[in-house]
Design a protein around this motif. Sequence first.
Motif, PDB file in Angstrom:
ATOM      1  N   MET A   1       4.432   5.164  -8.625  1.00 45.19           N
ATOM      2  CA  MET A   1       3.567   5.490  -7.489  1.00 45.19           C
ATOM      3  C   MET A   1       2.113   5.633  -7.938  1.00 45.19           C
ATOM      4  SD  MET A   1       5.655   8.261  -5.184  1.00 45.19           S
ATOM      5  CE  MET A   1       7.122   7.814  -4.238  1.00 45.19           C
ATOM      6  N   ALA A   2       1.889   6.367  -9.023  1.00 43.96           N
ATOM      7  CA  ALA A   2       0.524   6.613  -9.493  1.00 43.96           C
ATOM      8  C   ALA A   2      -0.163   5.308  -9.879  1.00 43.96           C
ATOM      9  CB  ALA A   2       0.547   7.578 -10.683  1.00 43.96           C
ATOM     10  N   VAL A   3       0.539   4.450 -10.603  1.00 46.74           N
ATOM     11  CA  VAL A   3      -0.031   3.172 -11.017  1.00 46.74           C
ATOM     12  C   VAL A   3      -0.308   2.294  -9.804  1.00 46.74           C
ATOM     13  CG1 VAL A   3       0.451   1.034 -12.269  1.00 46.74           C
ATOM     14  CG2 VAL A   3       1.008   3.240 -13.310  1.00 46.74           C
ATOM     15  N   SER A   4       0.646   2.229  -8.879  1.00 50.57           N
ATOM     16  CA  SER A   4       0.476   1.400  -7.678  1.00 50.57           C
ATOM     17  C   SER A   4      -0.707   1.853  -6.841  1.00 50.57           C
ATOM     18  CB  SER A   4       1.755   1.438  -6.829  1.00 50.57           C
ATOM     19  OG  SER A   4       2.863   0.931  -7.539  1.00 50.57           O
ATOM     20  N   VAL A   5      -0.828   3.167  -6.653  1.00 50.79           N
ATOM     21  CA  VAL A   5      -1.945   3.702  -5.861  1.00 50.79           C
ATOM     22  C   VAL A   5      -3.268   3.412  -6.557  1.00 50.79           C
ATOM     23  CG1 VAL A   5      -3.045   5.827  -5.043  1.00 50.79           C
ATOM     24  CG2 VAL A   5      -0.597   5.478  -4.695  1.00 50.79           C
TER      25      VAL A   5
ATOM     26  N   GLU B   1      -6.194   1.189  -4.943  1.00 48.58           N
ATOM     27  CA  GLU B   1      -7.538   1.744  -4.739  1.00 48.58           C
ATOM     28  C   GLU B   1      -8.605   0.793  -5.272  1.00 48.58           C
ATOM     29  OE1 GLU B   1      -7.108   6.629  -4.806  1.00 48.58           O
ATOM     30  OE2 GLU B   1      -7.709   5.541  -6.604  1.00 48.58           O
ATOM     31  N   ALA B   2      -8.385   0.273  -6.471  1.00 47.07           N
ATOM     32  CA  ALA B   2      -9.377  -0.613  -7.091  1.00 47.07           C
ATOM     33  C   ALA B   2      -9.536  -1.904  -6.294  1.00 47.07           C
ATOM     34  CB  ALA B   2      -8.975  -0.917  -8.528  1.00 47.07           C
ATOM     35  N   LEU B   3      -8.419  -2.486  -5.860  1.00 46.48           N
ATOM     36  CA  LEU B   3      -8.483  -3.770  -5.164  1.00 46.48           C
ATOM     37  C   LEU B   3      -8.927  -3.635  -3.717  1.00 46.48           C
ATOM     38  CD1 LEU B   3      -5.300  -5.588  -6.529  1.00 46.48           C
ATOM     39  CD2 LEU B   3      -7.648  -5.620  -7.402  1.00 46.48           C
ATOM     40  N   THR B   4      -8.675  -2.466  -3.114  1.00 53.00           N
ATOM     41  CA  THR B   4      -9.115  -2.254  -1.738  1.00 53.00           C
ATOM     42  C   THR B   4     -10.628  -2.333  -1.614  1.00 53.00           C
ATOM     43  OG1 THR B   4      -7.179  -0.918  -1.174  1.00 53.00           O
ATOM     44  CG2 THR B   4      -9.114  -0.596   0.185  1.00 53.00           C
TER      45      THR B   4
ATOM     46  N   SER C   1      -9.680   2.210 -14.671  1.00 54.35           N
ATOM     47  CA  SER C   1     -10.311   3.483 -14.319  1.00 54.35           C
ATOM     48  C   SER C   1      -9.545   4.176 -13.198  1.00 54.35           C
ATOM     49  CB  SER C   1     -11.763   3.243 -13.904  1.00 54.35           C
ATOM     50  OG  SER C   1     -12.383   4.442 -13.498  1.00 54.35           O
ATOM     51  N   HIS C   2      -9.123   3.408 -12.194  1.00 59.88           N
ATOM     52  CA  HIS C   2      -8.382   3.995 -11.071  1.00 59.88           C
ATOM     53  C   HIS C   2      -6.967   4.398 -11.489  1.00 59.88           C
ATOM     54  CE1 HIS C   2     -11.040   3.630  -7.542  1.00 59.88           C
ATOM     55  NE2 HIS C   2     -11.566   2.593  -8.172  1.00 59.88           N
ATOM     56  N   ILE C   3      -6.330   3.603 -12.356  1.00 64.46           N
ATOM     57  CA  ILE C   3      -5.018   3.999 -12.873  1.00 64.46           C
ATOM     58  C   ILE C   3      -5.135   5.324 -13.621  1.00 64.46           C
ATOM     59  CG2 ILE C   3      -3.216   3.448 -14.560  1.00 64.46           C
ATOM     60  CD1 ILE C   3      -3.530   0.517 -13.821  1.00 64.46           C
ATOM     61  N   GLU C   4      -6.174   5.444 -14.441  1.00 66.32           N
ATOM     62  CA  GLU C   4      -6.381   6.684 -15.191  1.00 66.32           C
ATOM     63  C   GLU C   4      -6.560   7.874 -14.254  1.00 66.32           C
ATOM     64  OE1 GLU C   4      -9.178   8.320 -18.821  1.00 66.32           O
ATOM     65  OE2 GLU C   4     -10.105   7.056 -17.290  1.00 66.32           O
ATOM     66  N   GLY C   5      -7.339   7.690 -13.181  1.00 65.45           N
ATOM     67  CA  GLY C   5      -7.563   8.778 -12.233  1.00 65.45           C
ATOM     68  C   GLY C   5      -6.275   9.253 -11.596  1.00 65.45           C
ATOM     69  N   GLN C   6      -5.428   8.310 -11.178  1.00 60.84           N
ATOM     70  CA  GLN C   6      -4.154   8.685 -10.560  1.00 60.84           C
ATOM     71  C   GLN C   6      -3.186   9.272 -11.583  1.00 60.84           C
ATOM     72  OE1 GLN C   6      -3.397   8.821  -7.346  1.00 60.84           O
ATOM     73  NE2 GLN C   6      -5.472   8.140  -6.875  1.00 60.84           N
TER      74      GLN C   6
ATOM     75  N   LEU D   1      -3.999  11.058 -14.183  1.00 59.01           N
ATOM     76  CA  LEU D   1      -4.419  12.437 -14.444  1.00 59.01           C
ATOM     77  C   LEU D   1      -4.023  13.360 -13.288  1.00 59.01           C
ATOM     78  CD1 LEU D   1      -7.935  11.847 -16.076  1.00 59.01           C
ATOM     79  CD2 LEU D   1      -5.795  12.480 -17.212  1.00 59.01           C
ATOM     80  N   LYS D   2      -4.065  12.843 -12.065  1.00 55.14           N
ATOM     81  CA  LYS D   2      -3.592  13.636 -10.922  1.00 55.14           C
ATOM     82  C   LYS D   2      -2.095  13.904 -11.045  1.00 55.14           C
ATOM     83  CE  LYS D   2      -6.976  12.183  -7.414  1.00 55.14           C
ATOM     84  NZ  LYS D   2      -7.166  11.495  -6.115  1.00 55.14           N
ATOM     85  N   LEU D   3      -1.351  12.888 -11.456  1.00 53.29           N
ATOM     86  CA  LEU D   3       0.089  13.056 -11.666  1.00 53.29           C
ATOM     87  C   LEU D   3       0.343  14.099 -12.744  1.00 53.29           C
ATOM     88  CD1 LEU D   3       3.045  12.119 -11.244  1.00 53.29           C
ATOM     89  CD2 LEU D   3       2.615  10.329 -12.943  1.00 53.29           C
ATOM     90  N   LYS D   4      -0.429  14.033 -13.801  1.00 49.48           N
ATOM     91  CA  LYS D   4      -0.275  14.979 -14.913  1.00 49.48           C
ATOM     92  C   LYS D   4      -0.584  16.404 -14.481  1.00 49.48           C
ATOM     93  CE  LYS D   4      -1.332  15.227 -19.856  1.00 49.48           C
ATOM     94  NZ  LYS D   4      -2.081  14.572 -20.966  1.00 49.48           N
ATOM     95  N   SER D   5      -1.515  16.554 -13.532  1.00 50.15           N
ATOM     96  CA  SER D   5      -1.897  17.883 -13.052  1.00 50.15           C
ATOM     97  C   SER D   5      -0.896  18.441 -12.047  1.00 50.15           C
ATOM     98  CB  SER D   5      -3.291  17.838 -12.429  1.00 50.15           C
ATOM     99  OG  SER D   5      -3.261  17.143 -11.183  1.00 50.15           O
ATOM    100  N   GLY D   6       0.060  17.609 -11.600  1.00 48.15           N
ATOM    101  CA  GLY D   6       1.076  18.057 -10.654  1.00 48.15           C
ATOM    102  C   GLY D   6       0.684  17.915  -9.199  1.00 48.15           C
ATOM    103  N   ASN D   7      -0.358  17.115  -8.914  1.00 50.81           N
ATOM    104  CA  ASN D   7      -0.823  16.919  -7.541  1.00 50.81           C
ATOM    105  C   ASN D   7       0.047  15.852  -6.865  1.00 50.81           C
ATOM    106  OD1 ASN D   7      -2.224  16.775  -5.163  1.00 50.81           O
ATOM    107  ND2 ASN D   7      -4.169  16.146  -6.070  1.00 50.81           N
TER     108      ASN D   7
END
Length: 244
Positions: A75-79, A83-86, A168-173, A175-181
């Motif tokens: 999910m995190a990678v897909s989102v 985001e980047a391609l949108t 960059s967008h994969i990294e952002g998502q 890190l959100k996954l890692k934070s438990g969001n």
Amino acid sequence: MIRLPEVDSTNNFLKAMVSNSEPLPEGTVIMADNQFAGRGQQNNTWYATPGLNLTFSVYLNPSFLPISRQFLLNMAVSVGIREALTAFLGDFLKIKWPNDLYYNDQKLGGILIENILSGNKYKASIIGVGINVNQLDFDLRLLNRPTSMGKILQRDVNLIELLGQICSHIEGQYLKLKSGNLNSLQENYLNGLYKFSQKALFRQDGKIFEGVITTVTDTGLLVILSEGAEKQYNFKEVEFLNNI
């Protein structure tokens, strides 16, 4: 980033590096100008004209994530990729469960995540991504009617700049996954899911049925409402067909 002129599969190359116990920083990217034996889900072949598209793999080590919930990484990678391609393609770009990227009803790319486990822990997660970028001609026999960013935008896209934005967008998502969001992650995934809450056709055991996707569980099961009842499916049990 390691850029290769040619390789059978960037996922295979990165897995070999991991198995050889080479010290890799998390976020290592392997990009190939020509990937001559790329793979998709269920060992499908991924075809890409050399030098015109993005074929790359990213090394991650999500040791914080329970193995039973590994689809959250998908999910995190897909989102992140969406985001980047949108930014280029707008909201017509969708994530087609379990691992494809679709623009309207045409395939733009795919994601193949291969997890390497040691006991009940992650040793590595290899994120393979293929995106049709500047290729304009495709085999007309392909049933998923592939398209590319170049065909949609009517111009070339810089591959390296696009790769940087996607990572960059994969990294952002991630890190959100890692934070438990997780609530935000699952909501964003469903908001960008192809045919979510719409009637669609599916095939199970050779039989075609009509249903509506109501959610995707954090274990990766597709939940379909059909004939007044919800049922969960994994990607081996049900095939997502073309539009009604």
